[in-house]
Design a protein around this motif. Structure first.
Motif, PDB file in Angstrom:
ATOM      1  N   LYS A 188      38.803   4.698  -1.380  1.00  0.00           N
ATOM      2  CA  LYS A 188      37.457   4.444  -1.898  1.00  0.00           C
ATOM      3  C   LYS A 188      36.666   3.507  -0.997  1.00  0.00           C
ATOM      4  O   LYS A 188      35.496   3.208  -1.270  1.00  0.00           O
ATOM      5  CB  LYS A 188      37.543   3.860  -3.312  1.00  0.00           C
ATOM      6  CG  LYS A 188      38.061   4.847  -4.350  1.00  0.00           C
ATOM      7  CD  LYS A 188      38.205   4.201  -5.728  1.00  0.00           C
ATOM      8  CE  LYS A 188      38.827   5.185  -6.712  1.00  0.00           C
ATOM      9  NZ  LYS A 188      39.109   4.547  -8.023  1.00  0.00           N
ATOM     10  N   SER A 189      37.282   3.049   0.087  1.00  0.00           N
ATOM     11  CA  SER A 189      36.624   2.131   1.018  1.00  0.00           C
ATOM     12  C   SER A 189      35.985   2.899   2.160  1.00  0.00           C
ATOM     13  O   SER A 189      36.565   3.848   2.685  1.00  0.00           O
ATOM     14  CB  SER A 189      37.641   1.135   1.582  1.00  0.00           C
ATOM     15  OG  SER A 189      38.333   0.470   0.554  1.00  0.00           O
ATOM     16  N   ALA A 190      34.791   2.471   2.556  1.00  0.00           N
ATOM     17  CA  ALA A 190      34.125   3.028   3.740  1.00  0.00           C
ATOM     18  C   ALA A 190      34.338   2.079   4.910  1.00  0.00           C
ATOM     19  O   ALA A 190      34.339   0.854   4.741  1.00  0.00           O
ATOM     20  CB  ALA A 190      32.640   3.203   3.470  1.00  0.00           C
ATOM     21  N   PHE A 191      34.539   2.646   6.085  1.00  0.00           N
ATOM     22  CA  PHE A 191      34.719   1.842   7.290  1.00  0.00           C
ATOM     23  C   PHE A 191      33.709   2.293   8.339  1.00  0.00           C
ATOM     24  O   PHE A 191      34.041   2.962   9.319  1.00  0.00           O
ATOM     25  CB  PHE A 191      36.158   1.973   7.803  1.00  0.00           C
ATOM     26  CG  PHE A 191      37.182   1.444   6.835  1.00  0.00           C
ATOM     27  CD1 PHE A 191      37.566   0.116   6.867  1.00  0.00           C
ATOM     28  CD2 PHE A 191      37.746   2.271   5.870  1.00  0.00           C
ATOM     29  CE1 PHE A 191      38.494  -0.381   5.965  1.00  0.00           C
ATOM     30  CE2 PHE A 191      38.675   1.789   4.967  1.00  0.00           C
ATOM     31  CZ  PHE A 191      39.042   0.453   5.016  1.00  0.00           C
ATOM     32  N   GLY A 192      32.454   1.948   8.088  1.00  0.00           N
ATOM     33  CA  GLY A 192      31.391   2.371   8.978  1.00  0.00           C
ATOM     34  C   GLY A 192      30.950   3.787   8.665  1.00  0.00           C
ATOM     35  O   GLY A 192      31.539   4.491   7.839  1.00  0.00           O
ATOM     36  N   SER A 193      29.926   4.234   9.351  1.00  0.00           N
ATOM     37  CA  SER A 193      29.338   5.548   9.059  1.00  0.00           C
ATOM     38  C   SER A 193      30.264   6.701   9.427  1.00  0.00           C
ATOM     39  O   SER A 193      30.173   7.798   8.856  1.00  0.00           O
ATOM     40  CB  SER A 193      28.013   5.704   9.823  1.00  0.00           C
ATOM     41  OG  SER A 193      28.231   5.556  11.219  1.00  0.00           O
ATOM     42  N   LYS A 194      31.180   6.471  10.368  1.00  0.00           N
ATOM     43  CA  LYS A 194      32.058   7.550  10.820  1.00  0.00           C
ATOM     44  C   LYS A 194      33.261   7.757   9.900  1.00  0.00           C
ATOM     45  O   LYS A 194      33.932   8.793   9.971  1.00  0.00           O
ATOM     46  CB  LYS A 194      32.541   7.273  12.246  1.00  0.00           C
ATOM     47  CG  LYS A 194      31.418   7.319  13.292  1.00  0.00           C
ATOM     48  CD  LYS A 194      31.973   7.127  14.683  1.00  0.00           C
ATOM     49  CE  LYS A 194      30.860   7.204  15.734  1.00  0.00           C
ATOM     50  NZ  LYS A 194      31.395   7.004  17.101  1.00  0.00           N
ATOM     51  N   ILE A 195      33.545   6.763   9.051  1.00  0.00           N
ATOM     52  CA  ILE A 195      34.670   6.895   8.127  1.00  0.00           C
ATOM     53  C   ILE A 195      34.165   6.566   6.727  1.00  0.00           C
ATOM     54  O   ILE A 195      34.338   5.450   6.226  1.00  0.00           O
ATOM     55  CB  ILE A 195      35.841   5.965   8.511  1.00  0.00           C
ATOM     56  CG1 ILE A 195      36.186   6.127  10.004  1.00  0.00           C
ATOM     57  CG2 ILE A 195      37.070   6.261   7.654  1.00  0.00           C
ATOM     58  CD1 ILE A 195      37.288   5.211  10.472  1.00  0.00           C
ATOM     59  N   PRO A 196      33.508   7.521   6.085  1.00  0.00           N
ATOM     60  CA  PRO A 196      32.968   7.267   4.741  1.00  0.00           C
ATOM     61  C   PRO A 196      34.071   7.175   3.702  1.00  0.00           C
ATOM     62  O   PRO A 196      35.193   7.625   3.920  1.00  0.00           O
ATOM     63  CB  PRO A 196      32.085   8.496   4.502  1.00  0.00           C
ATOM     64  CG  PRO A 196      32.728   9.572   5.315  1.00  0.00           C
ATOM     65  CD  PRO A 196      33.262   8.907   6.547  1.00  0.00           C
ATOM     66  N   ALA A 197      33.734   6.595   2.566  1.00  0.00           N
ATOM     67  CA  ALA A 197      34.667   6.563   1.447  1.00  0.00           C
ATOM     68  C   ALA A 197      34.872   7.976   0.910  1.00  0.00           C
ATOM     69  O   ALA A 197      33.965   8.808   0.960  1.00  0.00           O
ATOM     70  CB  ALA A 197      34.133   5.661   0.346  1.00  0.00           C
ATOM     71  N   SER A 198      36.071   8.241   0.419  1.00  0.00           N
ATOM     72  CA  SER A 198      36.320   9.521  -0.251  1.00  0.00           C
ATOM     73  C   SER A 198      35.698   9.489  -1.640  1.00  0.00           C
ATOM     74  O   SER A 198      35.431   8.426  -2.201  1.00  0.00           O
ATOM     75  CB  SER A 198      37.823   9.769  -0.363  1.00  0.00           C
ATOM     76  OG  SER A 198      38.413   9.902   0.910  1.00  0.00           O
ATOM     77  N   ASN A 199      35.471  10.666  -2.201  1.00  0.00           N
ATOM     78  CA  ASN A 199      34.966  10.739  -3.561  1.00  0.00           C
ATOM     79  C   ASN A 199      35.961  10.032  -4.495  1.00  0.00           C
ATOM     80  O   ASN A 199      37.146  10.358  -4.488  1.00  0.00           O
ATOM     81  CB  ASN A 199      34.803  12.201  -3.980  1.00  0.00           C
ATOM     82  CG  ASN A 199      34.101  12.360  -5.313  1.00  0.00           C
ATOM     83  OD1 ASN A 199      34.511  11.776  -6.306  1.00  0.00           O
ATOM     84  ND2 ASN A 199      33.040  13.161  -5.327  1.00  0.00           N
ATOM     85  N   PRO A 200      35.512   9.057  -5.298  1.00  0.00           N
ATOM     86  CA  PRO A 200      36.432   8.296  -6.154  1.00  0.00           C
ATOM     87  C   PRO A 200      37.249   9.158  -7.112  1.00  0.00           C
ATOM     88  O   PRO A 200      38.336   8.757  -7.533  1.00  0.00           O
ATOM     89  CB  PRO A 200      35.484   7.360  -6.936  1.00  0.00           C
ATOM     90  CG  PRO A 200      34.273   7.258  -6.099  1.00  0.00           C
ATOM     91  CD  PRO A 200      34.124   8.583  -5.413  1.00  0.00           C
ATOM     92  N   ALA A 201      36.755  10.339  -7.446  1.00  0.00           N
ATOM     93  CA  ALA A 201      37.458  11.199  -8.395  1.00  0.00           C
ATOM     94  C   ALA A 201      38.751  11.768  -7.820  1.00  0.00           C
ATOM     95  O   ALA A 201      39.603  12.252  -8.564  1.00  0.00           O
ATOM     96  CB  ALA A 201      36.550  12.332  -8.849  1.00  0.00           C
ATOM     97  N   ILE A 202      38.908  11.707  -6.492  1.00  0.00           N
ATOM     98  CA  ILE A 202      40.124  12.246  -5.879  1.00  0.00           C
ATOM     99  C   ILE A 202      40.874  11.158  -5.107  1.00  0.00           C
ATOM    100  O   ILE A 202      41.541  11.435  -4.111  1.00  0.00           O
ATOM    101  CB  ILE A 202      39.811  13.441  -4.964  1.00  0.00           C
ATOM    102  CG1 ILE A 202      38.797  13.052  -3.885  1.00  0.00           C
ATOM    103  CG2 ILE A 202      39.323  14.633  -5.766  1.00  0.00           C
ATOM    104  CD1 ILE A 202      38.722  14.047  -2.749  1.00  0.00           C
ATOM    105  N   VAL A 203      40.752   9.915  -5.575  1.00  0.00           N
ATOM    106  CA  VAL A 203      41.486   8.799  -4.977  1.00  0.00           C
ATOM    107  C   VAL A 203      42.199   8.043  -6.097  1.00  0.00           C
ATOM    108  O   VAL A 203      41.566   7.639  -7.075  1.00  0.00           O
ATOM    109  CB  VAL A 203      40.559   7.836  -4.214  1.00  0.00           C
ATOM    110  CG1 VAL A 203      41.378   6.700  -3.600  1.00  0.00           C
ATOM    111  CG2 VAL A 203      39.781   8.569  -3.135  1.00  0.00           C
ATOM    112  N   LYS A 204      43.486   7.864  -5.952  1.00  0.00           N
ATOM    113  CA  LYS A 204      44.232   7.060  -6.917  1.00  0.00           C
ATOM    114  C   LYS A 204      44.211   5.604  -6.473  1.00  0.00           C
ATOM    115  O   LYS A 204      44.700   5.273  -5.392  1.00  0.00           O
ATOM    116  CB  LYS A 204      45.666   7.576  -7.031  1.00  0.00           C
ATOM    117  CG  LYS A 204      45.767   8.938  -7.701  1.00  0.00           C
ATOM    118  CD  LYS A 204      47.202   9.432  -7.795  1.00  0.00           C
ATOM    119  CE  LYS A 204      47.283  10.750  -8.567  1.00  0.00           C
ATOM    120  NZ  LYS A 204      48.662  11.308  -8.599  1.00  0.00           N
ATOM    121  N   GLY A 205      43.629   4.736  -7.313  1.00  0.00           N
ATOM    122  CA  GLY A 205      43.491   3.341  -6.946  1.00  0.00           C
ATOM    123  C   GLY A 205      42.337   3.132  -5.989  1.00  0.00           C
ATOM    124  O   GLY A 205      41.637   4.074  -5.603  1.00  0.00           O
TER     125      GLY A 205
END
Length: 546
Positions: A64-81
């Motif tokens: 759920k964490s984003a690391f700059g524009s090239k590595i966006p966060a995943s959709n929270p609905a498909i991330v555990k924790g």
């Protein structure tokens, strides 16, 4: 050297941030880094008695964490924790950005870790996750010749031999997390073989099942010739990491991937990297030989000795059961990876097992000393980590979270003390793992003595012999909370099996190091003392019968 693995999650290992907010973000709770494995820390792990480190959670996974524009966060609905599961891979050719100090240089930082680990005299194992990947898999670091998974799939059919995924063509999958919604059309099969557009909360809903050429949704027919596209993709990924210097792979849920793939893949890998270590996560003993024949070096021993020893710790099994269990594993006895903790299992010191790492030590002693199989220690196990935190997605379940950003108190305190903090349990682990490296225990023969000691099981005792060359060890393990003075009878058959003569023998006592001389006779009662929740080994130098 006998293989002795230290499994560790870099995300948690070096994190000194004690905030530990339940469900906390990367910014709040922090994350360990590759650089936390300094030469000094690696030396401590080596001195513990380890030969390999399994860095768990290295590859980039959904978070759920984003690391700059090239590595966006995943959709929270498909991330555990908040941090996400290390087994929902988002890019097989990249490393987790949370583990880097400088995100843009994350691969360089991992490569530097490889070099430091090797310089410390340790080998590196990482996870290979072949059965499933993140629902939002998208590689931005793949080589130019590589096509992404699913990029060329025919999504109009449930199955095609060269499709990477399985589809439900007329259905849409919808998952939600708060106000966030994830949709997928057509729906793909879920990682734990669920061919439904409505996976449950207990399913691996955040992952997609990979297709290795079996029509799992239809008649289970196999289509291995020509080689399916997924096979070639996976071989390329393994070659990619091996070329960087990775020494081995722990293959996640290997039993869910067809054996013919492993035979084909491992044969090709080992032509280029003959020393590459391949470990299979397998839970079906009746299938063990399939995976050995496919080329795996070692298989998980979870449903065997591990399960028995946990039952014993809980008072639900007898020490007399150990010998029979070991005998039942005879056909693959040298191929089993022994452990008492890993990221999937409940911590021994948790309230769900014995509540105290010292009380669990006898189980680790049996694991380490009954044979010369590879051993594994899970980080914090040697410090009595209880795993009783309620981190977020991972509740108070006795496990150390793999889904959340967190700091493990026992590890944190050990690191902050620069290794100077007194830890009697760690000292016992170091002594035990050192003893396990001796040729006597790494290569010697085994003789179970418990069947010849009628009262040992009732007293929570387990006794056995190990023999190698001109050396013999008599080992007694005490699962009870009181020290015991015991008398062990060595039957005539044992003298024959290990070639023991009745001459004067030098005896070194472990762990206290005392020395004496004795003469052993058949059926003589040999006396020794075993501490509470402890183990005593008497190491004899013997003259072998000619």
């Amino acid at each position: 050297m006998r293989i002795s693995i230290y499994q560790v999650l870099p995300r948690l290992f070096g994190n000194l941030n004690a905030t530990n907010q339940k469900g906390g973000t990367f910014e709040t709770n922090g994350s360990g880094k590759f650089e936390d494995f300094t030469p000094e820390r690696l030396q401590e792990i080596k001195e513990l008695g380890c030969t390999h480190i399994w860095y768990t959670g290295v590859m980039e996974h959904a978070t759920k964490s984003a690391f700059g524009s090239k590595i966006p966060a995943s959709n929270p609905a498909i991330v555990k924790g908040e941090a996400g599961s290390p087994y929902a891979i988002r890019d097989y050719y990249d490393v987790a950005p949370a583990l880097a100090v400088e995100v843009e240089r994350r691969m360089e930082e991992f490569e530097a870790l490889l070099k430091r680990t090797h310089a410390a005299g340790l080998k590196v194992i990482i996870d290979f996750v072949p059965n499933h990947l993140s629902r939002e898999y998208a590689s931005d670091c793949k080589p130019s010749y590589v096509k992404d998974f699913g990029e060329e799939d025919d999504t109009s059919v449930p199955f095609a031999p060269d499709n990477n995924f399985y589809y439900l063509p007329e259905e849409t999958l919808t998952l939600s997390c708060g106000n966030e919604v994830y949709t997928e059309t057509p729906a793909k099969a879920t990682g734990n073989d669920q061919f439904t557009s409505h996976p449950s909360h207990n399913d691996w809903y955040e992952t997609v099942k990979l297709n290795y050429g079996i029509d799992l949704a239809g008649d289970w027919s196999t289509h291995y010739n020509p080689v399916p596209d997924t096979w070639n993709k996976m071989l390329d990924i393994l070659n990619y990491w091996a070329a960087k210097g990775v020494d081995g792979f722990r293959c996640d849920m290997a039993e869910l991937v067809p054996v013919p793939f492993w035979q084909w893949c491992i044969q090709k890998l080992k032509k280029v990297y003959p020393e590459l270590l391949m470990i299979a996560e397998v839970y079906q003993p009746e299938r063990y030989e399939e995976f050995v024949l496919a080329g795996f070096d070692y298989l998980y021993d979870k449903v065997g000795l591990y399960d028995l020893l946990v039952a014993l710790l809980k008072g639900r099994a007898s020490t007399n059961d150990i010998g029979g269990l070991l005998q039942s594993q005879e056909r693959v006895k040298h191929r089993l990876l022994r452990f008492m903790e890993n990221h999937d299992e409940v911590r021994l010191a948790s309230d769900f097992v014995v509540g105290d790492g010292e009380k669990a030590f006898p189980a680790m002693a049996v694991t380490a000393l009954v044979d010369g199989n590879p051993l594994m220690t899970y980080f914090g196990q040697e410090l009595g980590e209880r795993g009783m935190d309620e981190e977020g997605f991972s509740g108070r379940d006795g496990r150390t979270t793999i889904f959340d950003y967190w700091s493990v108190s026992t590890i944190r305190e050990w690191l902050l003390s620069n290794g100077q903090k007194e830890s009697p349990l760690r000292a016992r682990y170091q002594s035990l793992l050192g003893l396990a490296q001796k040729p006597l225990f790494a290569e010697g023969s085994f003789f179970d003595l418990n069947y010849h000691q009628p009262h040992f099981a009732a007293r929570g005792l387990y006794a056995f012999l190990r023999a190698y060359g001109k050396e013999l060890a008599l080992v007694v393990v005490n699962f009870y909370g009181e020290g015991q003075t015991v008398e062990v009878a060595i039957p005539p058959h044992a003298f024959e099996v290990v070639g023991l003569s009745s001459e004067v023998l030098r005896v070194t006592q472990w762990p206290d190091g005392g020395e004496t001389f004795v003469r052993l006779f058949s059926d003589q009662h040999y006396q020794l003392k075993v501490p509470a929740y402890g183990v005593t080994a008497h190491l004899f130098t013997v003259n072998r019968q000619q």
